[in-house]
Enzyme design. Structure first.
Site, PDB file in Angstrom:
ATOM      1  N   ASP A  45       0.811  -1.217   0.000  1.00 39.11           N
ATOM      2  CA  ASP A  45       0.000   0.000   0.000  1.00 39.11           C
ATOM      3  C   ASP A  45       0.846   1.269   0.000  1.00 39.11           C
ATOM      4  OD1 ASP A  45       0.944  -0.360   2.592  1.00 39.11           O
ATOM      5  OD2 ASP A  45      -1.003  -0.917   3.400  1.00 39.11           O
ATOM      6  N   ASN A  93      -7.304  -3.123  14.244  1.00 38.12           N
ATOM      7  CA  ASN A  93      -8.703  -3.387  13.883  1.00 38.12           C
ATOM      8  C   ASN A  93      -8.838  -4.571  12.916  1.00 38.12           C
ATOM      9  OD1 ASN A  93      -7.766  -2.371  11.478  1.00 38.12           O
ATOM     10  ND2 ASN A  93      -9.112  -0.572  11.420  1.00 38.12           N
ATOM     11  N   HIS A 124      -7.090  -5.008  10.074  1.00 34.46           N
ATOM     12  CA  HIS A 124      -6.827  -4.750   8.655  1.00 34.46           C
ATOM     13  C   HIS A 124      -5.538  -5.424   8.188  1.00 34.46           C
ATOM     14  CE1 HIS A 124      -4.632  -0.654   9.492  1.00 34.46           C
ATOM     15  NE2 HIS A 124      -3.721  -1.555   9.217  1.00 34.46           N
ATOM     16  N   GLU A 130      -9.544  -2.067   5.351  1.00 31.23           N
ATOM     17  CA  GLU A 130     -10.164  -1.775   6.636  1.00 31.23           C
ATOM     18  C   GLU A 130     -11.395  -2.666   6.846  1.00 31.23           C
ATOM     19  OE1 GLU A 130      -8.480  -0.108   8.589  1.00 31.23           O
ATOM     20  OE2 GLU A 130      -8.186   2.000   8.074  1.00 31.23           O
TER      21      GLU A 130
HETATM   22  C1  GLP Z   1      -0.267   0.056   8.505  1.00 29.98           C
HETATM   23  C2  GLP Z   1      -0.044  -0.777   7.250  1.00 29.98           C
HETATM   24  C3  GLP Z   1      -0.318  -2.247   7.483  1.00 29.98           C
HETATM   25  C4  GLP Z   1       0.354  -2.700   8.759  1.00 29.98           C
HETATM   26  C5  GLP Z   1      -0.177  -1.916   9.930  1.00 29.98           C
HETATM   27  C6  GLP Z   1       0.378  -2.350  11.266  1.00 29.98           C
HETATM   28  O1  GLP Z   1      -1.571   0.467   8.705  1.00 29.98           O
HETATM   29  N1  GLP Z   1      -0.826  -0.335   6.147  1.00 29.98           N
HETATM   30  O2  GLP Z   1       0.135  -2.996   6.370  1.00 29.98           O
HETATM   31  O3  GLP Z   1       0.134  -4.078   8.957  1.00 29.98           O
HETATM   32  O4  GLP Z   1       0.162  -0.567   9.699  1.00 29.98           O
HETATM   33  O5  GLP Z   1       1.452  -1.542  11.633  1.00 29.98           O
HETATM   34  P1  GLP Z   1       2.336  -1.712  12.912  1.00 29.98           P
HETATM   35  O6  GLP Z   1       3.276  -2.825  12.602  1.00 29.98           O
HETATM   36  O7  GLP Z   1       3.041  -0.397  13.047  1.00 29.98           O
HETATM   37  O8  GLP Z   1       1.434  -2.013  14.046  1.00 29.98           O
END
Ligand code: GLP
Length: 260
Positions: free
Chosen positions: A67, A136, A138, A143
């Site tokens: 993304d 959440n 995702h 989402e």
């Molecule tokens: C972002 C990314 C996700 C990732 C998530 C968790 O929202 N788009 O791909 O899995 O963060 O991030 P963290 O590892 O900082 O908790």
């Protein structure tokens, strides 16, 4: 689903690095799906270290990130382009021409999404998709309520995701509202999936993903449909699971079972 529970985050990260290294050694021109987020930073560090110390090479690999925020140019310090450059690409021998991320600053993000999906297909699809999980549930930026049949497209971020990612931006208002993300079906089309979650703040999402019903309310639960999905957890992220004894029995200390 293969659920591997490691004693702590460091062990979980090393276990994930082992799987990625094994994939790249077995298939030097592997197509890797890459992820961002805080969880991945030590993993990229571990892979860069293996590149330096053991000669693990990414020279022939192709990569596709999950993304990118809409409206951020690649050189924006909060873009995922910039994150990947700093955390991984600059430290290994991957060919920049084959390291892809969605174009968040494209004049037509919808067209850029379709192009990205086509590019993944033209590369022969993803061999190993690395994933984190949002609090959440995702995956990528899919989402809750995202279509489980979705392909790369624009998604509106929830306020909870924007709050979780606000730490990288000057304020909540400056945290982007929209992103291009590969879809749940794009992720499920990968030949293997490897999701890594560490820390107690992921425990509830992990329990919903692994033991909850398959539901768009927790997009990560769609991985239950994937025949080759491995979930790597530390004990904190695994703490809300009910069948922990079973997972530890099948994969003691997070090792492969004899039937792998
Ligand atoms: C972002 C990314 C996700 C990732 C998530 C968790 O929202 N788009 O791909 O899995 O963060 O991030 P963290 O590892 O900082 O908790």
């Amino acid at each position: 689903m293969k659920v591997l529970i490691l004693p702590d985050a460091q062990a979980a990260i090393q276990r994930a690095a082992d799987i990625i290294a094994r994939t790249v050694i077995a298939k030097p021109d592997a197509v890797l799906g890459l992820a961002t987020g805080g969880t991945m930073l030590p993993l990229y560090k571990a892979l860069a270290q293996r590149h330096r110390d053991e000669g693990l090479s990414f020279a022939k690999t192709t990569s596709f990130n999950l993304d990118e925020y809409i409206g951020l140019a690649p050189d924006h310090p909060c873009s995922y382009h910039h994150y990947m450059q700093e955390a991984f690409f600059a430290h290994v021998d991957i060919d920049p021409a084959r390291a892809h991320l969605p174009k968040g600053d494209a004049p037509d993000p919808q067209a850029a999404s379709l192009d990205y999906e086509a590019l993944i297909e033209a590369a022969g699809g993803i061999d190993l998709q690395l994933l984190g999980i949002g609090q959440n549930g995702h995956i990528g930026f899919n989402e809750p309520t995202a279509s489980l049949g979705s392909r790369t497209r624009i998604k509106t971020l929830t306020d909870s995701t924007r709050r979780a990612n606000q730490r990288y931006f000057a304020s909540f208002e400056e945290t982007p509202r929209y992103a291009i993300t590969t879809g749940v079906a794009t992720i499920l089309s990968s030949r293997k999936c490897l999701l890594v979650a560490t820390g107690e703040d992921k425990a509830e999402a992990v329990a919903n993903m692994v033991e909850g019903p398959v539901s768009a309310a927790c997009p990560a639960s769609a991985l239950q449909f994937h025949a080759r999905a491995t979930i790597i957890l530390d004990e904190a992220a695994a703490s809300a699971l009910k069948l922990t004894d079973y997972y530890e029995n099948v994969h003691p200390q997070g090792q492969d079972s004899i039937f792998d």
